[in-house]
Design an enzyme around this catalytic site. Sequence first.
Site, PDB file in Angstrom:
ATOM      1  CB  SER A 127      -0.970  -0.056   1.457  1.00  0.00           C
ATOM      2  OG  SER A 127      -1.652   1.011   1.384  1.00  0.00           O
ATOM      3  CE1 TYR A 151      -5.916   4.060  -1.319  1.00  0.00           C
ATOM      4  CE2 TYR A 151      -3.952   4.224   0.341  1.00  0.00           C
ATOM      5  CZ  TYR A 151      -5.172   3.586  -0.128  1.00  0.00           C
ATOM      6  OH  TYR A 151      -5.855   2.615   0.834  1.00  0.00           O
ATOM      7  CB  THR A 177      -6.727   2.277  -4.582  1.00  0.00           C
ATOM      8  OG1 THR A 177      -6.044   1.025  -4.056  1.00  0.00           O
ATOM      9  CG2 THR A 177      -7.861   2.489  -3.774  1.00  0.00           C
ATOM     10  CE  LYS A 268      -7.565  -3.059  -3.359  1.00  0.00           C
ATOM     11  NZ  LYS A 268      -8.537  -2.172  -2.324  1.00  0.00           N
ATOM     12  CG  HIS A 292     -11.045   0.261   0.445  1.00  0.00           C
ATOM     13  ND1 HIS A 292     -10.334   0.850  -0.597  1.00  0.00           N
ATOM     14  CD2 HIS A 292     -10.463   0.709   1.500  1.00  0.00           C
ATOM     15  CE1 HIS A 292      -9.027   1.183   0.032  1.00  0.00           C
ATOM     16  NE2 HIS A 292      -9.259   1.511   1.419  1.00  0.00           N
ATOM     17  CG  ASP A 330     -10.159  -6.552  -1.706  1.00  0.00           C
ATOM     18  OD1 ASP A 330      -9.672  -7.346  -0.974  1.00  0.00           O
ATOM     19  OD2 ASP A 330     -10.577  -5.391  -1.754  1.00  0.00           O
TER      20      ASP A 330
END
Length: 406
Positions: A127, A151, A177, A268, A292, A330
Site C-alpha cells: 500500500s 493511491y 486504487t 482496484k 475496500h 477483493d
Amino acid sequence: MATDTLENPWRTYMAQVYTSRKGPEPLGTVVFEEIEEKARQKLKDYRGSAGSNSTYRANKRAFEKWGIIPRMLINATGRSLSTTIFGVKHSSPLFIAPIGVQAIFNEQAELAPARAGAKLGVPLILSTAASRTIEEVAEANGDGYRWYQLYWPKTNEITLSLLARAKAAGYKALVVTLDTTTLGWRPHDLETAYLPFGHGVGIQIGKSDPVFMARHNKQPLIQEGDEKAQEDAFLGREWLGEVNSGTFKDWEDLKFLRKNWDGPIVLKGIQSVFDAELAIDAGVEGFIVSNHGGRQVDGAIGSLQALETIMKSPKIKAAQASGKLTVLFDSGIRTGSDIFKALALGAQGVLLGRPWVYAGVIAGQAGIEQVIQHTLADLDATMALAGYKKLEDIIGKADEVLARIE
C-alpha cells in the site's frame, strides 16, 4: 489418472496440525471470528468500516447466497491450486492485499507480510499508505513476487517519483486504487478524531520520497528528534493532501499512468459493469472487483454480487477468455470456500485482507503465515471434497459448480 505430481504445498497443512497434537500454531484457531476477537482484545483501538457497516455485512451475506455443488467419484487425489497471472505461475490464487498503516497493528509493520509472502511464495501488494518505505518492504520481500498499490497523488511529479521507485525496487504490476480519492464516512474514526497520517503513521513512503520532501525543503527520511511529532503531523497532513486529496481523476487521466508505467496496470475498486467495460477500452490489463472491504461507501452492494454482475458481460468474458484481461476479487474473503465461490463466479485470483491483518496483530509474521496456510489448506480440502482437481475446473463455471441458495 491421478495427478499427484502437481505442485500443491498446501495439502499437507491439515495433516501436520493433527499429527502435532498441538492445534494450529501460533494462533490456536483457524476460525476467522475467533482470530478477529483475539486481535480486538489486543488492540487499544479497533477500527470499523464506513457508516453503519452495512457494506461490510453485505460482503459477508453475498457469499452466503451461494452453495457449492459437490461431485462424487471424481479422482481428485492429485490437486493443484496453481494459477498463472500476467505470465507468472503462482502456487495459489491468493494475493496478500494492500493494507496501510501496519505499524499500528504490530511492530514488524509491512515487513511482516512481505517476509511471509516471500517465505510461502504468495504475492504481496504494498500500500501507498505503508508505514515502511517502498525499498524497505522490497528488501524484506527479497526474491518474492510483489506489486505496488498506488493511491494516486494529485501531483504528476510525485506520481512519477513513486512509479520510478516502485519499478526500481522490483514491483511488477501497478495497482491503482480508485475508490479512496477522499476518505469514507467512518463514524468510529470521527468519534476518536484519529487519523494515522496525523500522527506520522502510514506516511513513510511520502517521507522517503525525494520529490515530496523537496517540495517542503526537506531531505528524504527526516531525522528523529524532539521536533519529530510536530514534523510528522505536518507531513502527515501534506501527504494526506496528496494521496487522499479529494481531487478526482477520470478515464482520460489513465493515459498518464499508461505512458509512465511499462508493466501491467490493475484498477482496484471496480463495482460497476460499466466501469469494468470502460477499463477494457482504457487498455489496462486487469481490475480488482473491490469495495475496500466496506470502508468507503456505506449502503453499497456486496463485492461478490458486483463480481457476479460484471462477469455476465459478454465483453468482459471475451476479453478474459482472450487473455487480454485479468479479473481479481477483493472484499469478504475469509475461508477456502469463499475463494472457491469467487473463482467460480469468474475471478482468476483473490486478495486476502482482514484475516492476515488480525493474525499479524496477534503473532506477527508467524500469525500471517498461519492464516495464509490454513486458508489455502481449506481451499484445497474444499476442492478435494467437492471433486475438483484444479482451478480451471471451477473458474467462471458457476453454472456448473454453484447453486443459488434461496
